[in-house]
Design a protein around this motif. Structure first.
Motif, PDB file in Angstrom:
ATOM      1  N   PHE A  14     -15.561 -40.310  10.431  1.00 41.16           N
ATOM      2  CA  PHE A  14     -16.820 -39.714  10.888  1.00 41.16           C
ATOM      3  C   PHE A  14     -17.355 -38.718   9.864  1.00 41.16           C
ATOM      4  CE2 PHE A  14     -15.612 -41.657  14.819  1.00 41.16           C
ATOM      5  CZ  PHE A  14     -16.809 -41.915  15.455  1.00 41.16           C
ATOM      6  N   ALA A  15     -16.475 -38.239   8.990  1.00 43.93           N
ATOM      7  CA  ALA A  15     -16.930 -37.291   7.963  1.00 43.93           C
ATOM      8  C   ALA A  15     -17.490 -38.009   6.740  1.00 43.93           C
ATOM      9  CB  ALA A  15     -15.773 -36.386   7.554  1.00 43.93           C
ATOM     10  N   SER A  16     -17.325 -39.315   6.683  1.00 51.62           N
ATOM     11  CA  SER A  16     -17.764 -40.015   5.462  1.00 51.62           C
ATOM     12  C   SER A  16     -18.570 -41.276   5.772  1.00 51.62           C
ATOM     13  CB  SER A  16     -16.548 -40.366   4.594  1.00 51.62           C
ATOM     14  OG  SER A  16     -15.668 -41.210   5.321  1.00 51.62           O
ATOM     15  N   GLY A  17     -19.498 -41.167   6.718  1.00 47.79           N
ATOM     16  CA  GLY A  17     -20.482 -42.245   6.897  1.00 47.79           C
ATOM     17  C   GLY A  17     -20.205 -43.248   8.001  1.00 47.79           C
ATOM     18  N   LEU A  18     -19.080 -43.080   8.716  1.00 47.58           N
ATOM     19  CA  LEU A  18     -18.758 -44.052   9.766  1.00 47.58           C
ATOM     20  C   LEU A  18     -19.821 -44.074  10.869  1.00 47.58           C
ATOM     21  CD1 LEU A  18     -16.959 -46.049  11.249  1.00 47.58           C
ATOM     22  CD2 LEU A  18     -15.580 -44.139  12.077  1.00 47.58           C
ATOM     23  N   LEU A  19     -20.327 -42.885  11.230  1.00 49.13           N
ATOM     24  CA  LEU A  19     -21.275 -42.800  12.347  1.00 49.13           C
ATOM     25  C   LEU A  19     -22.492 -43.699  12.103  1.00 49.13           C
ATOM     26  CD1 LEU A  19     -21.797 -41.541  15.057  1.00 49.13           C
ATOM     27  CD2 LEU A  19     -22.893 -39.614  13.921  1.00 49.13           C
ATOM     28  N   LEU A  20     -22.996 -43.716  10.883  1.00 46.71           N
ATOM     29  CA  LEU A  20     -24.182 -44.537  10.590  1.00 46.71           C
ATOM     30  C   LEU A  20     -23.880 -46.015  10.830  1.00 46.71           C
ATOM     31  CD1 LEU A  20     -25.564 -42.806   7.375  1.00 46.71           C
ATOM     32  CD2 LEU A  20     -26.517 -42.757   9.690  1.00 46.71           C
ATOM     33  N   GLU A  21     -22.689 -46.430  10.428  1.00 44.25           N
ATOM     34  CA  GLU A  21     -22.322 -47.845  10.624  1.00 44.25           C
ATOM     35  C   GLU A  21     -22.202 -48.175  12.111  1.00 44.25           C
ATOM     36  OE1 GLU A  21     -19.489 -49.909   8.434  1.00 44.25           O
ATOM     37  OE2 GLU A  21     -19.756 -48.753   6.592  1.00 44.25           O
ATOM     38  N   LEU A  48     -13.011 -40.913  17.393  1.00 45.42           N
ATOM     39  CA  LEU A  48     -13.734 -41.989  18.073  1.00 45.42           C
ATOM     40  C   LEU A  48     -13.673 -41.791  19.590  1.00 45.42           C
ATOM     41  CD1 LEU A  48     -15.240 -44.709  17.738  1.00 45.42           C
ATOM     42  CD2 LEU A  48     -13.018 -45.852  17.869  1.00 45.42           C
ATOM     43  N   GLU A  49     -12.512 -41.362  20.088  1.00 50.16           N
ATOM     44  CA  GLU A  49     -12.380 -41.126  21.527  1.00 50.16           C
ATOM     45  C   GLU A  49     -13.350 -40.027  21.974  1.00 50.16           C
ATOM     46  OE1 GLU A  49      -8.533 -39.988  22.934  1.00 50.16           O
ATOM     47  OE2 GLU A  49      -9.111 -40.314  25.017  1.00 50.16           O
ATOM     48  N   THR A  50     -13.409 -38.934  21.206  1.00 45.42           N
ATOM     49  CA  THR A  50     -14.313 -37.831  21.548  1.00 45.42           C
ATOM     50  C   THR A  50     -15.765 -38.313  21.508  1.00 45.42           C
ATOM     51  OG1 THR A  50     -12.757 -36.309  20.541  1.00 45.42           O
ATOM     52  CG2 THR A  50     -14.965 -35.459  20.955  1.00 45.42           C
ATOM     53  N   TRP A  51     -16.093 -39.050  20.443  1.00 45.13           N
ATOM     54  CA  TRP A  51     -17.462 -39.549  20.304  1.00 45.13           C
ATOM     55  C   TRP A  51     -17.820 -40.446  21.493  1.00 45.13           C
ATOM     56  CZ3 TRP A  51     -19.162 -44.620  19.800  1.00 45.13           C
ATOM     57  CH2 TRP A  51     -20.524 -44.760  19.528  1.00 45.13           C
ATOM     58  N   CYS A  52     -16.884 -41.312  21.899  1.00 47.00           N
ATOM     59  CA  CYS A  52     -17.140 -42.204  23.037  1.00 47.00           C
ATOM     60  C   CYS A  52     -17.410 -41.395  24.304  1.00 47.00           C
ATOM     61  CB  CYS A  52     -15.942 -43.133  23.272  1.00 47.00           C
ATOM     62  SG  CYS A  52     -15.865 -44.518  22.133  1.00 47.00           S
ATOM     63  N   ARG A  53     -16.603 -40.374  24.536  1.00 52.20           N
ATOM     64  CA  ARG A  53     -16.775 -39.580  25.757  1.00 52.20           C
ATOM     65  C   ARG A  53     -18.135 -38.904  25.794  1.00 52.20           C
ATOM     66  NH1 ARG A  53     -12.431 -38.923  28.901  1.00 52.20           N
ATOM     67  NH2 ARG A  53     -10.398 -39.389  28.024  1.00 52.20           N
ATOM     68  N   PHE A  54     -18.587 -38.420  24.642  1.00 51.09           N
ATOM     69  CA  PHE A  54     -19.857 -37.687  24.638  1.00 51.09           C
ATOM     70  C   PHE A  54     -21.067 -38.604  24.638  1.00 51.09           C
ATOM     71  CE2 PHE A  54     -17.260 -34.050  23.317  1.00 51.09           C
ATOM     72  CZ  PHE A  54     -17.775 -33.103  24.178  1.00 51.09           C
ATOM     73  N   THR A  55     -20.877 -39.860  24.313  1.00 50.68           N
ATOM     74  CA  THR A  55     -22.030 -40.747  24.184  1.00 50.68           C
ATOM     75  C   THR A  55     -22.101 -41.792  25.296  1.00 50.68           C
ATOM     76  OG1 THR A  55     -20.709 -42.119  22.686  1.00 50.68           O
ATOM     77  CG2 THR A  55     -22.218 -40.523  21.678  1.00 50.68           C
TER      78      THR A  55
END
Ligand code: SF4
Length: 342
Positions: A14-21, A48-55
């Motif tokens: 997530f610190a190196s461009g994963l979110l955009l993909e 990824l788990e944290t991102w999933c929970r928030f989104t």
């Protein structure tokens, strides 16, 4: 676990461009689609788990593959209807056994004629129901496998019915011979038979459950009614179209609203397709098997839904499920839904 989209993310985080993909692939997804990420950096997992929970997405699976990790998450919430929340501990599910006379291709606990019985056993059921009555349980659901394969099922069900109104989930195909005797012994005012029938005509039902099973289930429904039981009909379906067709059939048969269950195939057990459900999607319904206490009947042999191996004292097992549910809440979980098995 199969996925609708496969993304090789290499060493990205997530610190190196994963979110955009991830966002790019989500733009191509429909709600309910599964997305797999194959990566080299394990640190992606917690993020990824944290991102999933928030989104509002749901992380379903993480497996190691030749030194890499494959994560699977679902796009959006589970498409099942929400109902009023039932307090944790008001419903109790008992898996009396895991063997079955059928081998349905979507069975959520992989039951079949060759599955090990893994029996809860009469003595344990009697202790569970005694303690459950003291805890004020409101409903008991007995399932398997096929519960009527057990010779002492009548004693098991009498013990359950003494504690709370009891519903037995069955394929309805064994109500002959000595098993018909078992039926005769049961209190009609405390026991409901929930019989699985997937479609109005044999094709679809037999496709999933085996040739000739639809006709034998219809006979079983008639036998159960002739014995004076209230019968609920429960269909497991793949699509809205199948659900609507079954609804029309139930209307024609004049089946009361309370005696209908229509649910989607869950992507658990033997199923190769269906609605992917994770712990975060499910309001817990305490489920006891020979192997321990589970979060929900739909995954009653899956380690991600195991709460504790210790069944007794039952008050502590209920408390363990409540504590686990509270922990989910602490993570701002907004996704839990009732997934109706009954
Ligand atoms: S879905 Fe029910 S009838 Fe079919 S194999 Fe599983 S337990 Fe048996």
């Amino acid at each position: 676990m199969r996925a609708d989209f496969e993304l090789d993310i290499g060493r990205k985080t997530f610190a190196s461009g994963l979110l955009l993909e991830v966002i790019a692939v989500l733009r191509r997804c429909r709600p309910g689609d599964l997305v797999a990420l194959l990566g080299d950096d394990k640190s992606v997992g917690p993020e990824l788990e944290t991102w999933c929970r928030f989104t509002g997405n749901s992380l379903l699976d993480a497996t190691a593959e030749q030194g890499r990790t494959r994560w699977v998450f679902r796009c959006g919430a589970v498409p099942v209807p929400a109902e009023d929340n039932r307090p944790v501990g008001s419903r109790l599910w008992l898996y009396t056994n895991f063997d079955c006379n059928l081998h349905c291709d979507y069975c959520c606990v992989r039951s079949s004629p060759t599955a090990q019985r893994r029996e809860l056993g009469l003595a344990r059921v009697q202790r569970i129901t005694r303690e459950a009555a003291e805890l004020g349980i409101k409903e008991i659901f007995v399932t398997g496998g096929e519960p009527f394969l057990q010779e002492d099922i009548d004693e098991i069900l009498i013990s359950c019915a003494a504690a709370a109104p009891t519903t037995v989930l069955t394929n309805g195909m064994l109500f002959t011979g000595r098993r018909a005797e078992s039926l005769r012994a049961l209190p009609r005012d405390r026991i409901v038979l929930q019989i699985s029938l997937d479609s109005a005509t044999p094709e679809l039902h037999d496709l999933h459950r085996g040739p000739g099973t639809w006709a034998r289930t219809r006979e079983g429904i008639q036998r159960a009614r002739a014995h004076g039981f209230r019968v609920r009909l429960a269909a497991t379906v793949s699509t809205d179209t199948e659900a609507e067709a079954f609804r029309q059939f139930l209307d024609e048969e004049k089946i009361a609203a309370d005696d209908r269950v229509i649910r989607r195939i869950a992507l658990r057990g033997s199923a190769s397709d269906g609605v992917a459900v994770s712990r975060a999607d499910l309001v817990p319904e305490v489920t006891i098997t020979a192997d321990g206490v589970y979060w929900h009947p739909v995954g009653a042999e899956d380690t991600d839904l195991l709460v504790t191996r210790d069944i007794f004292p039952l008050s502590e097992c209920f408390a363990a499920v409540r504590r686990a549910f509270d922990r989910e809440g602490e993570h701002a979980n907004k996704l839990a839904r009732i997934f109706n098995c009954a």
